[in-house]
Each structure stands twice: as C-alpha cells, then as structure tokens.
Enzyme design. Structure first.
Site, PDB file in Angstrom:
ATOM      1  CB  SER A   1      -7.866 -11.399  -5.869  1.00 27.48           C
ATOM      2  OG  SER A   1      -8.045  -9.918  -6.030  1.00 27.48           O
TER       3      SER A   1
ATOM      4  CG  HIS B   1      -1.969   1.038   1.355  1.00 27.16           C
ATOM      5  ND1 HIS B   1      -1.926   2.137   1.952  1.00 27.16           N
ATOM      6  CD2 HIS B   1      -3.195   1.221   0.671  1.00 27.16           C
ATOM      7  CE1 HIS B   1      -2.923   2.870   1.781  1.00 27.16           C
ATOM      8  NE2 HIS B   1      -3.709   2.466   0.948  1.00 27.16           N
TER       9      HIS B   1
END
Length: 406
Positions: free
Chosen positions: A359, A158
């Site tokens: 995912s 991130h």
C-alpha cells in the site's frame, strides 16, 4: 479577497503567506443581470482567478492526505480550451458530431487494456468522469447480464458501492475484511453458499480508500465455483492502486488476467489531471447488453453519459506519451519508496504508523487539529493517514514529522 504572491515551502503555511484553505465572499462571485468582470472593491476577475490558481499550485507543498497527484502541468494544451471537444458515444466509431479526440482516446484505452492483462480485440471501454462512473458502468453491465444477481462487496469497498446499490435497488451483501484489509474469502464463500441459487455480481477492490488493501481477485471465481455459483460477473475497482500493483514484482494477476469481466481505473490519481477522470473497461462480448445505435447523434453508444469530455482523454494521452510504461513504473516505485520512508519516519517520531502490504497509504495517530488542516489530512477518529502520491518527497515527510513534534 487578496492573497500574497506565491513563495517556496516552509515549516508552516503562515511563513509562506498561503493559507491551507481559501474562501470567497459570495457577493464577489455573484452572477447578476448586468455583465461584470470584477468585484465591488475593484479586483478584476482575472486577478482573482490567477490568485486562486497560484494558491492551488502552492498546495503541492502540503497536500498529503488525498489520493491526487499534483505534479502536472497541462498548459501546453491551452489552445484546446477554445475547442468544443465531445467524444459522444464510444471511442471506436464515428459519430455525427466529429470534433473529438477519439483517435487519442483509443490509444489511451489500448494502453490501459494491455496494462490490465487484457487483449485489445477482447476488451473495450471509454474515458469516464471518474471512478464512481466507472464502477456504475461495470456493476450495471453485470446486472444486465444477471438481473436477479446478489451484489457482493467488501465492507471496506469505495463509498460509490452504496450509491450503486441505491441507484439500482440492488440486493447487496457486504463481506467482512481480514486483518490485512482484504475481503475475507471464507466469508464470501459462506455468503454465496447461502444464496447458491442466484447469480453473483462481485465488486473486488484493488486499493481500498482508507488503507490501500487489495482483494485477492484471482481467487474470487474459484471460491464462487466451490460454493456452486457459476453465473458470475466480476468487477474490479482498481481506481486507487491500478497504476501501482502492475509494477510490484511478483504481485500476480489482479485484473482481466485474474478473471475480471469489467474494471475501473483512475486517470487523475497517479497520472495527475486538473479534473477528475477515469477509465471503464469490459470484455467486448458483454457490451451488447448495454449498447445501441443512437440516431440523435448517429453514434454507437454503450456509455452511461452519451456526450463525453474530449479534453480529459487528450490530457491522458499527452501525459502517457511522455511517461510511457517505464515512466509509470518509476512513478509507482517512487510512491512505494515514499510510503516506506513515511512509515519509518512516523515510527521514529512515535506516531504509531500502520501500513498493509503493497500500500501507499500510511495510517498514523490522529494529530492536532492544526496539523490536520495544514496538511489536508482526514479526521478518522483516532487515526489519520497520508497517501504517498507522486508529488510527495522525503522532504514533505520530514516537515510533517517536524510539525508533529510537541
């Protein structure tokens, strides 16, 4: 400004009367010297705000490109908008200011501790403003344990890791990812071998921003030990997938049961909140390194912010009481199903979908600009992606595919 009354979803935003973006004239929002309750053209502030809220709720029909669940309604808690809730300090001890929701926050924390493989007598935490604060907390804790540590992250971690590196002036090493989007553990081992005389603070990701890939958390400590690095703080950024992977059969350890020292998880993504919020958790044995008793508010405090929002933990408690673990599991299964459905439908319409294992993010060929704007999709060069959040249905995907057709 004037916006039509809300209407149901259609094949194009123009047919619903709601634009995909909204803007205001600065002069209509200006805060002046004299009290005012409306715009120069006679529109009352209450009407303006009501229209803005209706527009936002209508975006549930089109929001597919960001990790936020829009299927929620906390209006039953409206009375608390007239209460000054401040959970200053930790959630576990009283403070001088006692108009708080600490008992509710503790139940939320215990729920997340159990979900992440921890023991409530060994792990503690607090409700944060979001994933970035939770990551700052975890990495800061690691650096307090090992001030001379190297900060290892995935190259796809991130973007908050770059903020953290700058904030604390860390010696960061970015590790390449493999074809599956996860951190390359061989590359991590090699990087640690070259720096074996220094401790390691490792940020492992469970659910990257662009693909949803997850690092092999359980393998990190053994790999570092093999490289001769035994002073390790392992932080897990599970803000994105922390409420998905616990419900995937056979997924395996990924949090405290995989050796994590601290962990970040999002409160607003899968659960859904009107404001961002997160959870920061850590092993209790480490918290003394960042905590103290603050006489100004008569509170024990290891948090980053001191004064903390008391409404967000209350909303989390209210939502989790109504979901329970079983409800969260149904929600996770729904997200995975929609991701699978989207992958299938996008392949049928020639959009070249891509999805890593487990995912809920499905990448596909970048569509035309009007599709990006209508569906709140990110422009990532030749690619874009949708995120199968709980408010998405098969109908969303079918409408998207219809819009993608030339």
């Amino acid at each position: 400004m004037n916006i039509p009354s809300p209407s149901g979803p259609g094949p194009d935003p123009a047919e619903t009367g709601w634009p995909s973006t909204i803007s205001f004239r600065p002069e209509d929002l200006e805060i002046g010297d004299e009290p005012r309750t409306g715009t120069a053209n006679g529109q009352h502030d209450d009407e303006l705000l009501r229209l803005l809220a209706h527009w936002g709720m209508n975006q549930r029909n089109w929001m597919i490109g960001f990790p936020v669940n829009l299927d929620f309604d906390y209006r039953p808690l409206a009375d608390f908008l007239a209460v000054s809730l401040n959970n200053v300090g930790t959630a576990y001890a009283a403070a001088g200011y006692n108009i708080s929701t600490r008992p509710f926050e503790r139940q939320v924390l215990e729920f997340f501790i159990r979900l992440t493989g921890g023991q409530v007598d060994q792990v503690a935490g607090y409700t944060t403003s979001g994933g970035t604060e939770s990551n700052i907390f975890g990495v800061h804790l690691g650096m307090r344990r090992y001030p001379d540590a190297v900060f290892y992250t995935s190259a796809d971690a991130h973007y908050s890791v770059d903020k953290i590196t700058s904030l604390f002036d860390l010696d960061q090493v970015k590790i390449d990812t493999g074809d599956d989007g996860a951190m390359d553990l061989d590359a991590l081992t090699d990087a640690c071998l070259r720096r074996r005389d220094r401790p390691a603070v490792v940020l492992a990701t469970v659910g990257t921003t662009m693909t949803g890939a997850a690092d092999d958390v359980a393998a990190v400590r053994p790999r570092l030990a093999a490289a001769g690095v035994h002073r390790v703080h392992l932080h897990v950024d599970a803000a994105f997938s922390g409420l998905i992977v616990p419900f995937i059969p056979g997924y395996g350890p990924w949090a405290f049961d995989a050796g994590a020292d601290s962990l970040a998880i999002s409160g607003h993504k899968v659960i859904g909140l009107p404001v961002p919020a997160g959870i920061a958790l850590a092993r209790r044995e480490h918290l003394h390194r960042v905590g103290s008793h603050v006489t100004q508010v008569d509170a024990d405090d290891y948090t980053l912010t001191g004064s903390r929002d008391g409404l967000a933990p209350l909303m989390l408690w209210w939502a989790l009481r109504r979901l329970g673990r079983d409800g969260l599991e149904r929600r996770a299964r729904h997200c995975l199903h929609i991701a699978e459905y989207a992958e299938q439908r996008l392949r049928e319409c020639g959009a070249d979908p891509r999805r890593v294992p487990h995912s809920i993010i499905v990448g596909f060929q970048r569509p035309a600009d009007d599709v990006l704007e209508t569906w709140h999709l990110l422009d990532a060069g030749e690619q874009s992606h949708l995120i199968a959040m709980p408010h998405l249905t098969e109908e969303h995907i079918d409408r998207l595919c219809q819009h993608l057709r030339p």
